[in-house]
Design a protein around this motif. Structure first.
Motif, short mmCIF file in Angstrom:
data_model
loop_
_atom_site.label_atom_id
_atom_site.label_comp_id
_atom_site.label_asym_id
_atom_site.label_seq_id
_atom_site.Cartn_x
_atom_site.Cartn_y
_atom_site.Cartn_z
N LEU A 36 40.38 34.83 35.73
CA LEU A 36 38.98 35.06 36.11
C LEU A 36 38.23 35.68 34.95
CD1 LEU A 36 36.82 34.93 38.32
CD2 LEU A 36 37.53 37.21 39.04
N SER A 37 37.31 34.91 34.41
CA SER A 37 36.45 35.41 33.33
C SER A 37 35.29 36.18 33.94
CB SER A 37 35.91 34.25 32.50
OG SER A 37 35.00 33.47 33.29
N LEU A 44 30.95 33.88 41.31
CA LEU A 44 31.47 34.21 42.65
C LEU A 44 30.67 35.34 43.27
CD1 LEU A 44 35.33 34.13 41.95
CD2 LEU A 44 33.93 32.32 42.98
N ASN A 45 30.40 36.37 42.49
CA ASN A 45 29.66 37.52 42.99
C ASN A 45 28.24 37.13 43.39
OD1 ASN A 45 29.65 40.44 43.47
ND2 ASN A 45 28.09 40.45 41.88
N GLU A 103 39.98 31.53 48.87
CA GLU A 103 40.63 32.11 47.70
C GLU A 103 39.61 32.69 46.73
OE1 GLU A 103 43.22 29.07 49.60
OE2 GLU A 103 41.15 29.00 48.88
N GLY A 104 38.44 32.05 46.64
CA GLY A 104 37.36 32.57 45.79
C GLY A 104 36.84 33.90 46.30
N ARG A 105 36.69 33.98 47.60
CA ARG A 105 36.26 35.26 48.20
C ARG A 105 37.31 36.35 47.95
NH1 ARG A 105 31.93 35.07 51.33
NH2 ARG A 105 31.16 33.04 52.00
N ALA A 106 38.56 35.98 48.09
CA ALA A 106 39.65 36.95 47.93
C ALA A 106 39.75 37.44 46.48
CB ALA A 106 40.98 36.34 48.37
N LEU A 112 36.62 43.28 42.47
CA LEU A 112 35.83 44.47 42.78
C LEU A 112 36.69 45.73 42.81
CD1 LEU A 112 33.33 43.35 45.57
CD2 LEU A 112 32.84 43.87 43.18
N ARG A 113 37.90 45.61 43.33
CA ARG A 113 38.80 46.77 43.38
C ARG A 113 39.16 47.25 41.97
NH1 ARG A 113 40.71 44.00 47.82
NH2 ARG A 113 42.46 43.07 46.71
N VAL A 114 39.50 46.32 41.07
CA VAL A 114 39.88 46.76 39.72
C VAL A 114 38.66 47.22 38.93
CG1 VAL A 114 41.99 45.39 39.63
CG2 VAL A 114 39.88 44.43 38.69
#
Length: 150
Positions: A36-37, A44-45, A103-106, A112-114
């Motif tokens: 994920l770049s 996605l966001n 999977e994109g949402r996940a 977001l967590r990292v």
């Protein structure tokens, strides 16, 4: 050497935002999930934040201020990872539509967590209340700049 105290306030503000953007981009790129770049995360966001289930690639490119060619490359990488699907637009046979996958949402949630961990130094220096108070001003600046580009 110029005296920065004489620089226009709006310039100083935007300059600080640009420096913050650069520092945060560099930090984010180090910790995003494999494959994920930052460009992909931005797509996605954008779609999730605005609640878009379907979106034309050109509209996404315009919203995130990149060329259609750059967006095509980003979308191909996201699709190869299974985080979006790109299909023919049922309303316009010549166009394409981007749709998020579960999977994109996940992966966006994982990102977001990292990214939140990267923001811990900010929260040690600035309270959540101070950040919350700054948001309306930043939103006004964003809206003004967004309106000026159209």
């Amino acid at each position: 050497m110029s005296d920065r105290r004489n620089d226009p306030t709006a310039f100083v503000f935007i300059n600080e935002c640009a420096i913050i953007e650069h520092l945060s981009r560099t930090a984010a790129e180090r910790v995003l999930p494999e494959g994920l770049s930052l460009a992909g995360f931005t797509v996605l966001n954008h779609m999730i934040r605005l609640g878009h289930e379907r979106r034309a690639p050109a509209r996404i490119a315009g919203a995130v201020q990149v060329t259609k060619g750059a967006m095509t490359g980003t979308l191909k990488r996201l699709e190869a990872e299974g985080w979006i699907s790109v299909t023919a637009d049922p309303d316009d046979g010549r166009g394409k539509v981007v749709m998020l996958t579960p999977e994109g949402r996940a992966i966006r949630e994982t990102a977001l967590r990292v990214l939140a961990l990267q923001l811990e130094p900010v929260l040690r220096a600035v309270s959540e209340d101070e950040l919350r108070q700054a948001i309306p001003v930043l939103q006004k600046v964003r809206a003004a700049l967004d309106a000026a580009r159209d």
